[in-house]
Design an enzyme around this catalytic site. Structure first.
Site, PDB file in Angstrom:
ATOM      1  N   SER A   1      31.720  38.231  42.148  1.00  0.00           N
ATOM      2  CA  SER A   1      30.659  38.972  42.833  1.00  0.00           C
ATOM      3  C   SER A   1      29.315  38.266  42.755  1.00  0.00           C
ATOM      4  O   SER A   1      29.041  37.532  41.795  1.00  0.00           O
ATOM      5  CB  SER A   1      30.485  40.347  42.196  1.00  0.00           C
ATOM      6  OG  SER A   1      31.635  41.104  42.352  1.00  0.00           O
TER       7      SER A   1
ATOM      8  N   GLU B   1      45.766  40.769  39.061  1.00  0.00           N
ATOM      9  CA  GLU B   1      44.858  41.725  38.446  1.00  0.00           C
ATOM     10  C   GLU B   1      45.320  43.153  38.754  1.00  0.00           C
ATOM     11  O   GLU B   1      45.366  44.014  37.878  1.00  0.00           O
ATOM     12  CB  GLU B   1      43.441  41.499  38.978  1.00  0.00           C
ATOM     13  CG  GLU B   1      42.378  42.274  38.218  1.00  0.00           C
ATOM     14  CD  GLU B   1      40.966  41.922  38.694  1.00  0.00           C
ATOM     15  OE1 GLU B   1      40.818  41.059  39.581  1.00  0.00           O
ATOM     16  OE2 GLU B   1      40.024  42.530  38.166  1.00  0.00           O
TER      17      GLU B   1
END
Lengths: 370, 407
Positions: free
Chosen positions: B131, B246
């Site tokens: 991010s 993930e």
């Protein structure tokens, strides 16, 4: 009780689905809901023929003898198709009450007819306040010269006007007792109640010195009612979950094909997000209904918690889905011709029929020890 | 020890049991920190993991040349179960290690040789550099750049919401390597060395007044060309691989919730709090408490149904709903806690622990409703991938990235 394998359950569900997709399509539902009886006797016989009407009646009495899990699955199809029938009243509530009361002679007499659909039974429990609690009962019984007589009023009796046999809960000097009354008996007054859900039939029944047969119950009558209510609530939860799921899937299909501003309305996040939120509601309702059925089937300690959870979660999910579905469709769903309002009417009826969501939330928190 | 000579389940079970009996001292569990993978592994844990990796129990479904045994997934599970039964950590990293799996799938041979072993042994710590301040929900909008200069890339930019950045040895980094192609087509994926002058890590102060995450400022940081995964400009694909690992780990956690729902016969915390505050008889509050508990129970039931469906080999749409459900649960629980406390929730500090809890949970609920994809993005995913609704038209996916509008 017969226990079905996962494959057998799917096969049962599939066969009910096939029958109802023809016999209870939208046209059939609209035609049937306008008849006085509120059910299609030909379809009822077909359902009896494939063993659905006698689903929970044991094999010795001519039924399929299956348990809550199979019943719940069938009810998902019943709800999806908005089936108009006395199934919940006769095949579930009345049959379950008879099992709870466990009067063998009476069961030998009534259950075979209930299973084959030739006898429609229902239960008269609550009075005009519609409360499914002991203080909601407003019929009283008196024993005079060895004969029982009933006086008072029962209301919210599901499919009362079609019933051949009434199972009546009454207050007596010895506490609650259950009685059997032929619907045509002297002193019985039947008034069909106008219902917002046209696929439902509710009746108010008055009793004036009605001669009644006392049921030789093996457990306290209210306990038998409470047990029958649990199974009925599980069935209703299945109906609500199945109906909510159908409601959502038809709405999503519409959102994929309805074009405005040059694109499918389902591509707009304002619409898409409503659908995503409803999916959480409908999937949770399926989980809750099936879990409640499994808990009852195991007779697990947590059944009271599981059943009350399913009762309000499924009621709220169906109401939310049916209501939001109209908004997502827009103007077309504001017309009588569109089926969306039929689902909303059923949703609102189901959400009150055997206690409101707040009633069941209170039962739930009590079951959690509060 | 190869897939051409399969061992039977029983032989395998005996072998792993025997090995654990010879090597694992149950009293070690506390010292190595249990079965949880934690940041900054202890020396005891590292030593133990070294043994597990050398004995080929860490990644048994991997190929023999990379610490594995080439076993099937079901045989690998036998090993996981045996380790779990004695509470020994380190097995099943072929399921649980996003870092190792991503590296194995997409890494260069030199990088695999250098890092696979150390990652499996927790000798190196990892973090995520995904991010950016300008690329949250729209992750493909990243503006951190990586420019090839000879045998290495030079990286410049800023990353955010990085946990463990201060101790990490490497970060899985996405950076833009081509600005003249559409946004997804110009991204590359790296293992970026963190211990170098070009990397500056600053803790980020959250609304809860805690600091679990960092900002990472990257100025002329050097990344060797060998640390590129999957080739230049294919980073978006590599990222999907990493995200899939993930998610599968998060899925394992979600499925774990079932037993959690069953084990607890303790009183629900909201009921206990209302009892303590003397408001348990308030009928309006009872309704709100019941509903908040119901959301939690319904989510557990959904998870249980997903698990049962998976075991039957079918999938259920409920699978994708857990995150959205959890964010509602957390916000609602916090709201009802606050309602139970009433004016007491005005206070702060250790003299007011109930208020501290309610106020913390109120703020921390956003961790779930924003982090890892906002509820709004989650609803898009559910609408599009589960319900099959069409995507919104995208204005930035077919033009060169340098022409995309920014804030």
């Amino acid at each position: 009780m017969n226990s079905f394998s996962a494959e057998e359950r799917l096969a049962l569900r599939e066969s009910v689905h096939r029958l109802l997709s023809k016999g209870s399509d939208e046209r059939a539902v609209r035609a049937t809901m306008d008849t006085p009886g509120g059910y299609d006797s030909k379809l009822w016989q077909e359902l009896a023929g494939m063993g659905v009407v006698g689903l929970i009646v044991d094999e010795a009495h001519g039924g399929a003898g299956v348990g809550p899990m199979e019943l719940e699955l069938v009810m998902e199809e019943v709800g999806a198709a908005l089936l108009c029938s006395p199934f919940l009243a006769s095949s579930v509530l009345a049959a379950a009450l008879l099992y709870g009361l466990a009067d063998e002679e009476l069961n030998d007499r009534l259950l075979p007819g209930i299973a084959e659909g030739s006898c429609i039974a229902t239960a008269a429990v609550t009075g005009r306040n519609g409360c499914w609690t002991p203080d909601g009962v407003t019929v009283s019984g008196q024993e005079v010269d060895g004969e029982w007589r009933l006086d008072g009023c029962a209301s919210f009796v599901v499919h009362g006007q079609s019933a051949d046999v009434l199972l009546v809960l009454a207050n007596t000097s010895q506490g609650f007792k259950c009685f059997v009354v032929e619907s045509g008996a002297a002193g019985v007054g039947m008034t069909a109640l106008p219902t917002f859900d046209h696929t439902l039939r509710l009746t108010e029944i008055t009793f004036e010195g009605v001669k009644a047969e006392h049921v030789a119950a093996q457990i306290p009558a209210w306990d038998a009612v409470a047990r029958a209510m649990d199974l009925t609530l599980v069935a209703l939860a299945g109906e609500q979950a199945g109906a909510a799921q159908r409601c959502l899937s038809s709405t999503v299909e519409y959102a994929k094909t309805r074009i405005q501003f040059g694109r499918a309305i389902g591509s707009f996040q304002a619409v898409k997000h409503m659908a995503a939120d409803l999916l959480l509601e409908t999937e949770s309702s399926i989980s809750a209904a099936r879990n409640a059925a499994a808990s009852l089937a195991e007779d697990a300690d947590g059944a009271a918690e599981a059943v009350s959870l399913a009762a309000f979660a499924c009621a709220d999910a169906f109401v939310a889905t049916a209501a939001t579905s109209i908004q997502m469709h827009g103007g077309i769903a504001f017309t009588w011709e569109h089926p969306a309002h039929l689902y909303l009417r059923r949703a609102r009826a189901d959400a009150q029929l055997f206690g409101s969501s707040s009633f069941h939330r209170e039962r739930f928190i009590q079951a959690l020890g509060a | 020890m190869s897939s051409e000579n399969p061992v039977s389940d029983d032989v395998l079970r005996e072998e792993v049991r025997g090995w654990l009996a010879d090597n694992w001292i149950p009293e070690q569990a506390a010292a190595v920190g249990g079965t949880e993978r934690i940041w900054g592994a202890s020396d005891e844990l590292k030593a133990w993991l070294g043994k597990v990796v050398e004995a080929r129990w860490a990644v048994p479904s991997w190929p023999v040349e990379w610490f594995g045994r080439g076993l099937s997934a079901s045989q690998a599970k036998i090993i996981i179960r045996e380790f779990a039964s004695v509470r020994a950590p380190g097995a099943g990293q072929d399921r649980s290690s996003m870092w190792a799996n991503t590296l194995l799938a997409r890494g260069t041979e030199p990088l695999k040789a250098k890092l696979l072993g150390p990652i499996l042994k927790s000798e190196v710590d990892m973090c995520l550099l995904y991010s950016e301040p300008g690329a949250g929900s729209d992750l493909a909008g990243i503006r951190t750049r990586a420019d090839l200069q000879g045998d290495h890339f030079v990286v410049n930019g800023q990353k955010v919401w990085t946990s463990g950045a201060a101790i990490a040895d490497y970060g899985m980094l996405i950076a833009r390597t081509d600005w003249d192609v559409p946004k997804h087509a110009g991204i590359s994926f790296f293992f970026c060395p963190m211990k170098q002058p070009g990397i500056e890590v600053r803790p980020l102060r959250q609304i809860t007044d805690e600091s679990h995450f960092n900002e990472v400022f990257i100025t002329d940081a050097i990344v060797p060309a060998d640390n590129l995964l999957g080739g230049v400009n294919t980073g978006w694909k590599v990222l999907q691989t990493a995200l899939a690992y993930e998610r599968s780990i998060l899925g394992d956690f979600a499925r774990g919730a079932r037993s959690g729902a069953k084990e607890s016969r303790k009183e629900e915390v909201l009921i206990a709090l209302a009892r303590e505050a003397g408001v348990l008889e308030d009928p309006a509050l009872r309704q709100e408490i019941a509903q908040a508990i119901a959301y939690k129970k319904l989510n557990s039931l959904n998870n249980a149904r997903v698990k049962a469906d998976l075991e039957q080999g079918t999938t259920s749409p409920a699978m994708s709903l857990g995150k959205l459900a959890m964010s509602r649960i957390l916000h609602e629980e916090a709201r009802v806690r606050t309602a139970i406390l009433g004016a007491q929730s005005l206070f702060e500090g250790s003299d007011y622990p109930r208020a501290e809890d309610a106020n913390f949970l109120t703020l921390n609920a956003y961790f779930t409703s924003i982090g890892g994809g906002t509820d709004q993005i989650q609803r898009n995913i559910i609408g599009e991938r589960v319900l099959g609704l069409p995507k919104e038209p995208e204005v930035d996916t077919s033009i060169p990235f340098r022409d995309v509008r920014t804030s």
